[in-house]
Design a protein around this motif. Structure first.
Motif, PDB file in Angstrom:
ATOM      1  N   GLN A   1      54.667  26.656  48.718  1.00  0.00           N
ATOM      2  CA  GLN A   1      53.363  26.981  48.162  1.00  0.00           C
ATOM      3  C   GLN A   1      52.880  28.287  48.777  1.00  0.00           C
ATOM      4  O   GLN A   1      53.197  28.601  49.917  1.00  0.00           O
ATOM      5  N   VAL A   2      52.092  29.041  48.010  1.00  0.00           N
ATOM      6  CA  VAL A   2      51.581  30.314  48.486  1.00  0.00           C
ATOM      7  C   VAL A   2      50.123  30.433  48.077  1.00  0.00           C
ATOM      8  O   VAL A   2      49.730  30.002  46.995  1.00  0.00           O
ATOM      9  N   GLN A   3      49.312  30.982  48.961  1.00  0.00           N
ATOM     10  CA  GLN A   3      47.905  31.261  48.667  1.00  0.00           C
ATOM     11  C   GLN A   3      47.719  32.760  48.558  1.00  0.00           C
ATOM     12  O   GLN A   3      48.280  33.520  49.366  1.00  0.00           O
ATOM     13  N   LEU A   4      46.920  33.174  47.583  1.00  0.00           N
ATOM     14  CA  LEU A   4      46.775  34.586  47.251  1.00  0.00           C
ATOM     15  C   LEU A   4      45.312  35.002  47.317  1.00  0.00           C
ATOM     16  O   LEU A   4      44.439  34.283  46.813  1.00  0.00           O
ATOM     17  N   VAL A   5      45.058  36.154  47.930  1.00  0.00           N
ATOM     18  CA  VAL A   5      43.701  36.676  48.041  1.00  0.00           C
ATOM     19  C   VAL A   5      43.700  38.147  47.637  1.00  0.00           C
ATOM     20  O   VAL A   5      44.340  38.973  48.303  1.00  0.00           O
ATOM     21  N   GLU A   6      42.975  38.458  46.557  1.00  0.00           N
ATOM     22  CA  GLU A   6      42.883  39.829  46.075  1.00  0.00           C
ATOM     23  C   GLU A   6      41.730  40.569  46.746  1.00  0.00           C
ATOM     24  O   GLU A   6      40.746  39.972  47.172  1.00  0.00           O
ATOM     25  N   SER A   7      41.858  41.883  46.801  1.00  0.00           N
ATOM     26  CA  SER A   7      40.792  42.744  47.296  1.00  0.00           C
ATOM     27  C   SER A   7      40.971  44.126  46.681  1.00  0.00           C
ATOM     28  O   SER A   7      42.016  44.426  46.096  1.00  0.00           O
ATOM     29  N   GLY A   8      39.932  44.956  46.834  1.00  0.00           N
ATOM     30  CA  GLY A   8      40.039  46.335  46.387  1.00  0.00           C
ATOM     31  C   GLY A   8      39.325  46.655  45.092  1.00  0.00           C
ATOM     32  O   GLY A   8      39.304  47.815  44.671  1.00  0.00           O
ATOM     33  N   GLY A   9      38.760  45.652  44.457  1.00  0.00           N
ATOM     34  CA  GLY A   9      38.030  45.917  43.230  1.00  0.00           C
ATOM     35  C   GLY A   9      36.729  46.656  43.498  1.00  0.00           C
ATOM     36  O   GLY A   9      36.315  46.830  44.649  1.00  0.00           O
ATOM     37  N   GLY A  10      36.090  47.110  42.425  1.00  0.00           N
ATOM     38  CA  GLY A  10      34.827  47.809  42.580  1.00  0.00           C
ATOM     39  C   GLY A  10      34.450  48.560  41.329  1.00  0.00           C
ATOM     40  O   GLY A  10      35.016  48.339  40.261  1.00  0.00           O
ATOM     41  N   LEU A  11      33.491  49.462  41.491  1.00  0.00           N
ATOM     42  CA  LEU A  11      32.991  50.281  40.393  1.00  0.00           C
ATOM     43  C   LEU A  11      33.554  51.686  40.521  1.00  0.00           C
ATOM     44  O   LEU A  11      33.491  52.289  41.610  1.00  0.00           O
ATOM     45  N   VAL A  12      34.085  52.205  39.436  1.00  0.00           N
ATOM     46  CA  VAL A  12      34.671  53.545  39.447  1.00  0.00           C
ATOM     47  C   VAL A  12      34.364  54.214  38.110  1.00  0.00           C
ATOM     48  O   VAL A  12      34.229  53.542  37.081  1.00  0.00           O
ATOM     49  N   GLN A  13      34.270  55.520  38.124  1.00  0.00           N
ATOM     50  CA  GLN A  13      34.053  56.260  36.884  1.00  0.00           C
ATOM     51  C   GLN A  13      35.353  56.400  36.106  1.00  0.00           C
ATOM     52  O   GLN A  13      36.456  56.373  36.693  1.00  0.00           O
ATOM     53  N   ALA A  14      35.210  56.550  34.819  1.00  0.00           N
ATOM     54  CA  ALA A  14      36.379  56.779  33.974  1.00  0.00           C
ATOM     55  C   ALA A  14      37.163  57.983  34.484  1.00  0.00           C
ATOM     56  O   ALA A  14      36.583  58.999  34.863  1.00  0.00           O
ATOM     57  N   GLY A  15      38.471  57.846  34.500  1.00  0.00           N
ATOM     58  CA  GLY A  15      39.349  58.873  35.029  1.00  0.00           C
ATOM     59  C   GLY A  15      39.675  58.705  36.502  1.00  0.00           C
ATOM     60  O   GLY A  15      40.560  59.392  37.024  1.00  0.00           O
ATOM     61  N   GLY A  16      38.959  57.824  37.165  1.00  0.00           N
ATOM     62  CA  GLY A  16      39.176  57.601  38.581  1.00  0.00           C
ATOM     63  C   GLY A  16      40.316  56.640  38.868  1.00  0.00           C
ATOM     64  O   GLY A  16      41.040  56.208  37.956  1.00  0.00           O
ATOM     65  N   SER A  17      40.443  56.310  40.153  1.00  0.00           N
ATOM     66  CA  SER A  17      41.542  55.456  40.609  1.00  0.00           C
ATOM     67  C   SER A  17      41.028  54.357  41.523  1.00  0.00           C
ATOM     68  O   SER A  17      40.000  54.513  42.193  1.00  0.00           O
ATOM     69  N   LEU A  18      41.759  53.264  41.547  1.00  0.00           N
ATOM     70  CA  LEU A  18      41.533  52.173  42.485  1.00  0.00           C
ATOM     71  C   LEU A  18      42.884  51.591  42.860  1.00  0.00           C
ATOM     72  O   LEU A  18      43.823  51.635  42.059  1.00  0.00           O
TER      73      LEU A  18
END
Length: 122
Positions: A1-18
């Motif tokens: 079994q594996v547990q997963l935790v995401e991070s790094g989301g947010g608000l960005v303008q069009a054309g930007g990167s995350l």
């Protein structure tokens, strides 16, 4: 079994990167195919990208091909999704997922994270 935790989301303008990260628990991370999916309210969760256990093979949905890059670091038990040239239509909750097997399927994932919100403003 594996547990997963995401991070790094947010608000960005069009054309930007995350860059999204997904940290996995357990000592068998390297045995799983890893995928990224996304979901907007009222719609089904859809496949975005997948990567094989060693990172040697990747697969992308047509909607993100050429803009998103999936990668993994098995020493850190982490999978990443680098998202460039973001568009407002990329706005969604992004989930990472894991499954066993040798193919890079768009369905049949067994383990899911809780999701991270990505919002792209125009």
């Amino acid at each position: 079994q594996v547990q997963l935790v995401e991070s790094g989301g947010g608000l960005v303008q069009a054309g930007g990167s995350l860059r999204l990260s997904c940290a996995a628990s357990g000592r068998t991370f390297s045995s799983y195919v890893m995928g990224w999916f996304r979901q907007v309210p009222g719609k089904e969760r859809v496949f975005a990208a997948a990567i094989s256990q060693t990172g040697g093979r990747t697969s992308y949905a047509d909607s993100v091909k050429g803009r998103f890059t999936i990668s993994r670091d098995n020493a850190k038990n982490t999978v990443y999704l680098q998202m460039n040239s973001l568009k407002p239509e990329d706005t969604a909750v992004y989930y990472c997922a894991a499954r066993t097997g040798v193919a890079l399927p768009t369905t049949g994932y067994d383990y899911w994270g809780q999701g991270t919100q990505v919002t792209v403003s125009s």
